[in-house]
Design an enzyme around this catalytic site. Structure first.
Site, PDB file in Angstrom:
ATOM      1  N   TRP A 129     -16.846 -23.505  13.283  1.00 38.93           N
ATOM      2  CA  TRP A 129     -16.458 -22.757  14.477  1.00 38.93           C
ATOM      3  C   TRP A 129     -16.283 -21.297  14.083  1.00 38.93           C
ATOM      4  CZ3 TRP A 129     -10.920 -21.852  16.202  1.00 38.93           C
ATOM      5  CH2 TRP A 129     -10.874 -21.305  17.496  1.00 38.93           C
ATOM      6  N   ASP A 210      -8.452 -29.282  10.868  1.00 34.74           N
ATOM      7  CA  ASP A 210      -8.538 -28.817  12.257  1.00 34.74           C
ATOM      8  C   ASP A 210      -8.911 -30.016  13.111  1.00 34.74           C
ATOM      9  OD1 ASP A 210      -8.832 -27.539  14.635  1.00 34.74           O
ATOM     10  OD2 ASP A 210     -10.303 -26.081  13.955  1.00 34.74           O
ATOM     11  N   LYS A 245      -9.017 -30.165  24.834  1.00 40.18           N
ATOM     12  CA  LYS A 245     -10.144 -31.028  25.151  1.00 40.18           C
ATOM     13  C   LYS A 245      -9.695 -32.393  25.638  1.00 40.18           C
ATOM     14  CE  LYS A 245     -11.811 -27.684  22.437  1.00 40.18           C
ATOM     15  NZ  LYS A 245     -10.952 -26.687  21.782  1.00 40.18           N
TER      16      LYS A 245
END
Length: 395
Positions: A129, A210, A245
């Site tokens: 990312w 993460d 999410k």
């Protein structure tokens, strides 16, 4: 006054702005990193609506939260990460603070690491990312890449990963994607997780996991399998969680940072510095999103509803993967897209080149990140055939 050149635009957010300005009626956005349903909308989950109704009826103050945020959120976050009554929980070896999204959790982690270690070297997967690098460089770290994606096989570069792990320095920080790797959709194998754990032990690596997509891969428990390999190896960890999410709480900016240490006292010591880092950045987190998550996870009926909705989102993404692969096979392009069925989560590396991506945008108003990463959740029954037709033309 400041004599600054204009900062470069964020490539993904800039793509979203270009999509919004495009007036073509059949435009397709596969760049934005949010879940979309079969109609192309990012829905508010029913569990969230019910939790908000509950909060509206029972909330009686808008006072500041304490530095760690909503206490129940910390408790429920640890249950999601470790499982009910895990020894890490019962032995108080973990402490959790609510943060402004997963991004906030990562920034708190970066500032904590500046306090906790003199080592300023961080390793990211190649690719990762994009904001990972931005966050840690802004915090004063030197960022290196370890090999991860093999473009030739469109899978994990396990050999390259192993070599780069061995080259890492004592006490370096290693950032790992807990599941649903962004942007590739390719997760570590069990063997790779075990090798990471072994090297981390030998070199004293600091592992930061993460965990932005728990539940979007195979399930809440299944998606934490790699994390538990690290925990079972006895490693101290930092874990950045996001509820953007899996709860659809994108604009509520709700996340958490969890530290796991060897014993109760060490965990308390570490957490005191996490709280000091938070105090210096934003003092305390926003309440609403944290209360939503805590309410849902704390009420069995709401939690069961949320888990069904999460399963529906996961199933839709998988079905769109399969439909896309079938659609491209039906067009006899000579390119086998079956590898996409083996990727997990919202994102996939499509194998499209930058030139092909640009042509899709220019000719068909299809917006894809330059790397070829697509948001599979942006594929719908309505746009599937136009998308496959357009891709077949540029191959």
């Amino acid at each position: 006054m400041f004599h600054l050149d204009r900062a470069p635009a964020d490539p993904i957010l800039g793509l979203t702005e270009a999509f919004k300005q495009d007036t073509h009626p059949d435009k397709i956005n596969l760049g934005v990193g949010v879940y979309q349903d079969a109609t192309g909308q990012t829905p508010v989950l029913e569990a969230v609506k019910q939790a908000e109704t509950f909060l509206l009826e029972h909330e009686n103050s808008k006072s500041y939260l304490a530095i760690p945020g909503v206490p129940e959120l910390a408790k429920e976050t640890q249950t999601l990460l470790f499982g009910d009554n895990h020894p890490i929980i019962t032995n108080a070896r973990a402490h959790t603070a609510q943060t402004p999204g997963g991004t906030g959790a990562l920034r708190v982690a970066a500032d904590f690491l500046k306090r906790a270690t003199e080592n300023r070297t961080v390793w990211l997967s190649d690719p990762s990312w994009a904001n990972h690098r931005t966050i840690f460089e802004a915090a004063g770290f030197t960022v290196h890449n370890y090999r991860y994606y093999d473009a030739a096989t469109q899978g994990l570069d396990e050999a390259g990963l192993m070599e780069d792990l061995e080259a890492m320095g004592q006490g370096d920080t290693l950032i790992l994607h807990g599941c649903c790797h962004n942007p590739s959709g390719i997760d570590l194998t069990e063997a790779a997780w075990r090798h990471v754990a072994h090297v981390a032990q030998a070199k004293g690596l600091i592992c930061l996991v993460d965990f932005a997509y728990q539940g979007f891969g195979e399930g809440l428990e299944e998606d934490r399998a790699g994390l538990h390999i690290l925990l079972d190896a006895g490693l101290s960890l930092l874990i950045a969680s996001s509820y953007s999410k899996n709860f659809g709480l994108y604009n509520e900016r709700t996340g958490a940072i969890t530290v796991v240490e060897d014993d109760t006292e060490s965990a308390l010591d570490a957490f005191s510095h996490i709280q000091a880092a938070i105090r210096a950045i934003y003092s305390s987190p926003p309440a609403h999103g944290g209360k939503i998550v805590a309410t849902i996870l704390g009420q069995p009926e709401l939690k069961a509803l949320w888990m069904r909705e999460l399963a529906d989102m996961r199933t839709r993404i998988k079905s769109m993967r399969q439909a896309f692969v079938t659609g491209m096979a039906d067009r006899n392009t000579g390119v086998d897209f079956e590898f996409i069925n083996h990727q997990k989560g919202m994102f996939s590396f499509s194998g499209l080149t930058k030139a092909q991506v640009e042509k899709l945008r220019a000719d068909n108003h299809i917006y894809i990140v330059g790397s070829g990463r697509i948001n599979v959740a942006g594929i719908t029954p309505a746009n599937l055939d136009p998308l496959c037709d357009a891709i077949a033309k540029v191959l």
